[in-house]
Design a protein around this motif. Structure first.
Motif, PDB file in Angstrom:
ATOM      1  N   VAL A  47      53.895  27.645  38.894  1.00 61.85           N
ATOM      2  CA  VAL A  47      54.729  28.769  39.324  1.00 61.85           C
ATOM      3  C   VAL A  47      53.880  29.955  39.753  1.00 61.85           C
ATOM      4  CG1 VAL A  47      56.448  30.478  38.609  1.00 61.85           C
ATOM      5  CG2 VAL A  47      56.649  28.122  37.837  1.00 61.85           C
ATOM      6  N   MET A  48      52.916  30.328  38.913  1.00 62.94           N
ATOM      7  CA  MET A  48      52.122  31.533  39.139  1.00 62.94           C
ATOM      8  C   MET A  48      50.919  31.496  38.209  1.00 62.94           C
ATOM      9  SD  MET A  48      54.738  34.094  37.156  1.00 62.94           S
ATOM     10  CE  MET A  48      55.028  33.914  35.389  1.00 62.94           C
ATOM     11  N   TYR A  49      49.989  32.408  38.428  1.00 63.68           N
ATOM     12  CA  TYR A  49      48.841  32.506  37.534  1.00 63.68           C
ATOM     13  C   TYR A  49      48.382  33.952  37.436  1.00 63.68           C
ATOM     14  CZ  TYR A  49      45.832  32.983  41.663  1.00 63.68           C
ATOM     15  OH  TYR A  49      45.252  33.423  42.830  1.00 63.68           O
ATOM     16  N   ASN A  50      47.684  34.249  36.387  1.00 66.97           N
ATOM     17  CA  ASN A  50      46.904  35.486  36.287  1.00 66.97           C
ATOM     18  C   ASN A  50      45.663  35.115  35.499  1.00 66.97           C
ATOM     19  OD1 ASN A  50      47.885  35.398  33.649  1.00 66.97           O
ATOM     20  ND2 ASN A  50      49.144  37.220  33.843  1.00 66.97           N
ATOM     21  N   ASP A  51      45.131  36.007  34.700  1.00 66.77           N
ATOM     22  CA  ASP A  51      43.948  35.633  33.924  1.00 66.77           C
ATOM     23  C   ASP A  51      43.992  36.278  32.549  1.00 66.77           C
ATOM     24  OD1 ASP A  51      43.495  38.240  34.779  1.00 66.77           O
ATOM     25  OD2 ASP A  51      41.371  37.945  35.154  1.00 66.77           O
ATOM     26  N   PHE A  52      43.204  35.702  31.663  1.00 67.30           N
ATOM     27  CA  PHE A  52      43.011  36.278  30.342  1.00 67.30           C
ATOM     28  C   PHE A  52      41.854  37.265  30.408  1.00 67.30           C
ATOM     29  CE2 PHE A  52      44.809  32.066  29.235  1.00 67.30           C
ATOM     30  CZ  PHE A  52      45.882  32.472  28.466  1.00 67.30           C
ATOM     31  N   VAL A  53      41.882  38.237  29.527  1.00 71.38           N
ATOM     32  CA  VAL A  53      40.767  39.176  29.383  1.00 71.38           C
ATOM     33  C   VAL A  53      40.534  39.411  27.889  1.00 71.38           C
ATOM     34  CG1 VAL A  53      41.097  40.356  31.593  1.00 71.38           C
ATOM     35  CG2 VAL A  53      42.335  41.167  29.576  1.00 71.38           C
ATOM     36  N   LEU A  54      39.307  39.725  27.553  1.00 73.20           N
ATOM     37  CA  LEU A  54      39.005  40.136  26.178  1.00 73.20           C
ATOM     38  C   LEU A  54      39.020  41.651  26.158  1.00 73.20           C
ATOM     39  CD1 LEU A  54      38.047  38.972  23.352  1.00 73.20           C
ATOM     40  CD2 LEU A  54      35.782  39.796  24.016  1.00 73.20           C
ATOM     41  N   VAL A  55      39.844  42.231  25.294  1.00 74.83           N
ATOM     42  CA  VAL A  55      39.904  43.689  25.188  1.00 74.83           C
ATOM     43  C   VAL A  55      39.393  44.114  23.818  1.00 74.83           C
ATOM     44  CG1 VAL A  55      41.845  43.857  26.789  1.00 74.83           C
ATOM     45  CG2 VAL A  55      42.292  43.669  24.339  1.00 74.83           C
ATOM     46  N   ASP A  59      44.385  52.266  22.935  1.00 73.88           N
ATOM     47  CA  ASP A  59      43.007  52.754  23.050  1.00 73.88           C
ATOM     48  C   ASP A  59      42.068  51.558  23.177  1.00 73.88           C
ATOM     49  OD1 ASP A  59      43.572  55.528  22.833  1.00 73.88           O
ATOM     50  OD2 ASP A  59      43.843  55.295  20.670  1.00 73.88           O
ATOM     51  N   LEU A  60      42.476  50.607  23.984  1.00 71.02           N
ATOM     52  CA  LEU A  60      41.699  49.389  24.197  1.00 71.02           C
ATOM     53  C   LEU A  60      41.302  49.293  25.662  1.00 71.02           C
ATOM     54  CD1 LEU A  60      43.913  46.842  22.203  1.00 71.02           C
ATOM     55  CD2 LEU A  60      41.815  47.939  21.400  1.00 71.02           C
ATOM     56  N   GLU A  61      40.115  48.756  25.904  1.00 68.10           N
ATOM     57  CA  GLU A  61      39.624  48.567  27.262  1.00 68.10           C
ATOM     58  C   GLU A  61      39.322  47.095  27.506  1.00 68.10           C
ATOM     59  OE1 GLU A  61      36.149  50.954  27.756  1.00 68.10           O
ATOM     60  OE2 GLU A  61      37.289  52.788  28.169  1.00 68.10           O
ATOM     61  N   ILE A  62      39.296  46.724  28.769  1.00 68.88           N
ATOM     62  CA  ILE A  62      38.868  45.361  29.106  1.00 68.88           C
ATOM     63  C   ILE A  62      37.361  45.283  28.919  1.00 68.88           C
ATOM     64  CG2 ILE A  62      38.610  43.674  30.952  1.00 68.88           C
ATOM     65  CD1 ILE A  62      41.266  44.634  32.082  1.00 68.88           C
ATOM     66  N   ILE A  63      36.936  44.340  28.088  1.00 69.96           N
ATOM     67  CA  ILE A  63      35.517  44.197  27.753  1.00 69.96           C
ATOM     68  C   ILE A  63      34.889  43.019  28.505  1.00 69.96           C
ATOM     69  CG2 ILE A  63      33.853  43.909  25.881  1.00 69.96           C
ATOM     70  CD1 ILE A  63      35.452  46.496  25.687  1.00 69.96           C
ATOM     71  N   ASN A 107      44.735  47.387  18.350  1.00 71.44           N
ATOM     72  CA  ASN A 107      44.589  48.809  18.608  1.00 71.44           C
ATOM     73  C   ASN A 107      44.434  49.584  17.294  1.00 71.44           C
ATOM     74  OD1 ASN A 107      44.726  50.954  20.716  1.00 71.44           O
ATOM     75  ND2 ASN A 107      46.520  51.606  19.541  1.00 71.44           N
ATOM     76  N   GLU A 108      45.242  49.223  16.298  1.00 71.10           N
ATOM     77  CA  GLU A 108      45.198  49.897  14.997  1.00 71.10           C
ATOM     78  C   GLU A 108      43.896  49.612  14.253  1.00 71.10           C
ATOM     79  OE1 GLU A 108      48.606  48.393  13.035  1.00 71.10           O
ATOM     80  OE2 GLU A 108      50.047  49.435  14.336  1.00 71.10           O
ATOM     81  N   GLN A 109      43.411  48.371  14.368  1.00 74.45           N
ATOM     82  CA  GLN A 109      42.224  47.973  13.613  1.00 74.45           C
ATOM     83  C   GLN A 109      40.935  48.063  14.422  1.00 74.45           C
ATOM     84  OE1 GLN A 109      42.528  44.494  11.165  1.00 74.45           O
ATOM     85  NE2 GLN A 109      44.711  44.742  10.786  1.00 74.45           N
ATOM     86  N   LEU A 110      41.047  48.552  15.663  1.00 69.66           N
ATOM     87  CA  LEU A 110      39.888  48.702  16.547  1.00 69.66           C
ATOM     88  C   LEU A 110      39.109  47.383  16.670  1.00 69.66           C
ATOM     89  CD1 LEU A 110      38.579  52.199  15.361  1.00 69.66           C
ATOM     90  CD2 LEU A 110      40.084  51.682  17.288  1.00 69.66           C
ATOM     91  N   GLY A 111      39.879  46.310  16.843  1.00 67.62           N
ATOM     92  CA  GLY A 111      39.261  44.996  16.954  1.00 67.62           C
ATOM     93  C   GLY A 111      39.349  44.443  18.362  1.00 67.62           C
ATOM     94  N   ALA A 126      48.412  40.724  32.329  1.00 72.06           N
ATOM     95  CA  ALA A 126      49.700  41.358  32.619  1.00 72.06           C
ATOM     96  C   ALA A 126      50.237  42.145  31.430  1.00 72.06           C
ATOM     97  CB  ALA A 126      50.711  40.297  33.047  1.00 72.06           C
ATOM     98  N   THR A 127      50.215  41.536  30.245  1.00 67.37           N
ATOM     99  CA  THR A 127      50.736  42.235  29.070  1.00 67.37           C
ATOM    100  C   THR A 127      49.868  43.445  28.736  1.00 67.37           C
ATOM    101  OG1 THR A 127      51.608  40.161  28.182  1.00 67.37           O
ATOM    102  CG2 THR A 127      51.428  41.993  26.656  1.00 67.37           C
ATOM    103  N   TYR A 128      48.549  43.285  28.860  1.00 68.93           N
ATOM    104  CA  TYR A 128      47.654  44.420  28.584  1.00 68.93           C
ATOM    105  C   TYR A 128      47.952  45.592  29.527  1.00 68.93           C
ATOM    106  CZ  TYR A 128      43.577  47.424  28.814  1.00 68.93           C
ATOM    107  OH  TYR A 128      42.775  48.524  28.847  1.00 68.93           O
ATOM    108  N   LEU A 129      48.062  45.315  30.815  1.00 74.20           N
ATOM    109  CA  LEU A 129      48.300  46.395  31.771  1.00 74.20           C
ATOM    110  C   LEU A 129      49.647  47.069  31.536  1.00 74.20           C
ATOM    111  CD1 LEU A 129      46.920  44.877  35.111  1.00 74.20           C
ATOM    112  CD2 LEU A 129      45.902  46.689  33.719  1.00 74.20           C
ATOM    113  N   SER A 130      50.646  46.276  31.147  1.00 74.35           N
ATOM    114  CA  SER A 130      51.978  46.847  30.910  1.00 74.35           C
ATOM    115  C   SER A 130      51.993  47.765  29.691  1.00 74.35           C
ATOM    116  CB  SER A 130      53.013  45.735  30.743  1.00 74.35           C
ATOM    117  OG  SER A 130      52.819  45.033  29.534  1.00 74.35           O
ATOM    118  N   MET A 131      51.016  47.597  28.774  1.00 76.48           N
ATOM    119  CA  MET A 131      50.968  48.387  27.543  1.00 76.48           C
ATOM    120  C   MET A 131      49.795  49.372  27.511  1.00 76.48           C
ATOM    121  SD  MET A 131      51.821  45.421  24.711  1.00 76.48           S
ATOM    122  CE  MET A 131      51.668  46.596  23.347  1.00 76.48           C
ATOM    123  N   LYS A 132      48.981  49.327  28.529  1.00 76.90           N
ATOM    124  CA  LYS A 132      47.714  50.065  28.548  1.00 76.90           C
ATOM    125  C   LYS A 132      47.855  51.547  28.207  1.00 76.90           C
ATOM    126  CE  LYS A 132      43.808  51.083  31.610  1.00 76.90           C
ATOM    127  NZ  LYS A 132      43.265  50.903  32.990  1.00 76.90           N
TER     128      LYS A 132
END
Length: 288
Positions: free
Chosen positions: A116-124, A220-224, A199-203, A210-216
């Motif tokens: 159907v569609m694709y995106n990608d995973f990221v480590l934040v 206080d998390l960045e794409i690593i 985000n709470e545990q700074l892990g 997609a989910t990360y960008l919608s909640m960004k």
């Protein structure tokens, strides 16, 4: 003519009129019933990422408007969604663990699987990037997880047998690592909830982009780590085998498959997120 005869004739006329109205009403009710049975509703068992990102809210009204079919969304991990399909508790699946999906169809639980569609995973992770992964391993997820484990930096896992969790476990396996210990925290929840815990545990955590960008905005998390070809994230759609039970709405499920694979819907998917995030959150790649 006697009064009695008049009353009898009036009564007969009233009964005839009532019968006509009753017949019309019954036909209207029957027509509405047939319409409801024809359209009905379907249960879509899908991943939390398609819901958390806002994609389903954006595109499903188009399906209902065109078909009259309501979609009841059950957003769970891919593993749970596939289990619902096996148990005949859903009509159609929209998930992202291709090998498990293909196995599902091979075993006879589904009719056919389509991309159907694709995106990608990221480590934040937290902005200070305590493991210094941006420098040591900016585009190598397996190496990044090895560093996290070696130095026992906090890692938050969904732990819910979702497509994201399955992908994460495959990376640990590539390193011959069994993740365990205080540094490895399982939420047993969806992607949105897991991002909040990270985000709470700074892990660190693995998430679909997609989910990360919608909640960004609220994190206080960045794409690593990103850009590794192993982080590719394909979504597929499967109609559940109607032989499971008589409650499965096979006709409407088929209409959903045709709709989501159509050129018009693929365009809607490709446009989603561009206005708000400056980029599309999912890339359509359906092939019939």
């Amino acid at each position: 003519m006697s009064k009695k005869s008049v009353f009898l004739k009036v009564g007969l006329v009233m009964m005839l009129v009532a019968s006509m109205f009753s017949g019309c009403a019954n036909k209207d009710e029957e027509s509405q019933l047939n319409k409801d049975q024809k359209s009905g509703s379907i249960i879509l068992s899908t991943t939390t990422s398609t819901e958390n990102s806002g994609l389903l809210d954006a595109i499903l009204p188009d399906f209902t408007e065109k078909t009259g079919i309501d979609v009841k969304v059950v957003a769970v991990g891919t593993g749970k969604a596939l289990t619902m399909g096996r148990d005949g508790e859903a009509d159609v699946l929209l998930v992202h663990a291709k090998s498990s999906e293909e196995e599902f169809v091979t075993e006879g639980h589904g009719i056919e699987r389509f991309d159907v569609m694709y995106n990608d995973f990221v480590l934040v992770g937290s902005k200070d990037d305590k493991a210094n992964l941006k420098e040591l391993s900016p585009d190598d997820i397996v190496k990044a997880l090895s560093i996290i484990k070696e130095d026992k930096h906090k890692f938050i896992t969904r732990g819910d047998d979702s497509g994201t969790h399955k992908k994460e476990l495959s990376f640990w396996k590539s390193n011959n690592i069994t993740p365990e210990g205080d540094w490895y925290v399982s939420t047993g929840q969806g992607m949105g909830a897991t991002l909040n815990v990270a985000n709470e545990q700074l892990g660190y955590t693995l998430t679909d982009r997609a989910t990360y960008l919608s909640m960004k905005e609220n994190l206080d998390l960045e794409i690593i780590v990103e850009g590794d070809e192993n982080l590719f994230n394909q979504y597929g759609v499967i109609q559940v085998n109607p032989d499971k039970n008589e409650k499965i709405n096979a006709d409407s499920a088929k209409q959903f498959i045709d709709w989501i694979l159509s050129e018009e819907t693929q365009k809607l998917i490709g446009e989603f997120g561009v206005e708000k995030f400056g980029q599309n959150l999912f890339n359509p790649n359906a092939k019939k």
